[in-house]
Design a protein around this motif. Structure first.
Motif, PDB file in Angstrom:
ATOM      1  N   LYS A  85       0.832  -1.207   0.000  1.00 44.98           N
ATOM      2  CA  LYS A  85       0.000   0.000   0.000  1.00 44.98           C
ATOM      3  C   LYS A  85       0.866   1.257   0.000  1.00 44.98           C
ATOM      4  O   LYS A  85       0.510   2.262  -0.624  1.00 44.98           O
ATOM      5  CB  LYS A  85      -0.933   0.021   1.226  1.00 44.98           C
ATOM      6  N   GLY A  89       0.397   3.583  -3.068  1.00 42.78           N
ATOM      7  CA  GLY A  89      -0.216   4.828  -2.608  1.00 42.78           C
ATOM      8  C   GLY A  89       0.663   6.027  -2.885  1.00 42.78           C
ATOM      9  O   GLY A  89       0.197   7.071  -3.350  1.00 42.78           O
ATOM     10  N   LEU A 112      -7.157   5.031  -2.136  1.00 39.95           N
ATOM     11  CA  LEU A 112      -6.445   5.127  -0.857  1.00 39.95           C
ATOM     12  C   LEU A 112      -7.370   4.898   0.327  1.00 39.95           C
ATOM     13  O   LEU A 112      -6.989   4.260   1.313  1.00 39.95           O
ATOM     14  CB  LEU A 112      -5.773   6.495  -0.732  1.00 39.95           C
TER      15      LEU A 112
END
Length: 210
Positions: A85, A89, A112
């Motif tokens: 992530k 992200g 997100l």
């Protein structure tokens, strides 16, 4: 050797195995990627794309090693999805800053919110003794995200490509597909977490959970 020392050694060994080291390398590569992408030069942004691809490959590699060697640790269950992530992200946020027409903020925020929400949900479920395994949809989501981010990074790095407009369209379409799968799998994970919480059962551990 005391039982306390043996426990400490076991905990250290659990963290310092090859899949977890690869996960930590992926985390370290994120700021390197971000600094390179922020530079307004073709060479730096091509280098950023290379770093991103290398980091993404470590995700696949650590999962393969963990499965083949049967290495599943509590640290890996938490650190692996966090590293994923963090990488994707960071890439999406920076792409939105650099070219919001290519990577719209609404898509970045939607993805997100899902990723952070599911990561928090995983932490909560792990504390309850429930480890949510990777689904086929979750793996597809990860692949689609890597593909569209890579295409967008290529578009940003080589802005004067003769087929740049076509590449932008392809990247945008894949991004929409990734967004759809991201949302659907997010809802699915929430449903499975609710079912697990109700039944009190623990899902099987997955070393490459996404």
């Amino acid at each position: 050797m005391t039982s306390e020392s043996r426990s400490s050694d076991a905990a250290t060994a659990e963290v310092w195995n090859l899949p977890n080291v690869l996960t930590m390398v992926r985390v370290v590569l994120v700021p390197v990627f971000a600094v390179l992408l922020w530079q307004d030069s073709t060479a730096a942004r091509v280098a950023a794309l290379v770093v991103f691809l290398v980091a993404a490959y470590t995700d696949r590699l650590d999962g393969q090693i963990a499965r083949s060697r049967g290495i599943v640790t509590n640290f890996g269950k938490i650190a692996d999805p966090f590293a994923d992530k963090l990488l994707t992200g960071t890439a999406m946020v920076m792409l939105s800053i650099i070219d919001s027409g290519l990577m719209p903020w609404w898509a970045t925020i939607a993805i997100l919110v899902r990723e952070i929400g599911i990561t928090v949900l995983r932490f909560v479920m792990v504390r309850r003794g429930v480890v949510m395994p990777a689904s086929k949809g979750g793996k597809l989501k990860t692949v689609l995200q890597i593909v569209f981010i890579s295409l967008m990074l290529l578009t940003v790095a080589l802005a004067d490509l003769a087929f740049g407009d076509v590449l932008r369209i392809i990247a945008f379409v894949i991004m929409l597909a990734a967004l759809a799968v991201t949302v659907v799998t997010g809802v699915d994970y929430c449903w499975k977490a609710w079912q697990s919480a109700r039944s009190g059962g623990a899902a099987a551990a997955a070393p490459d959970a996404h």
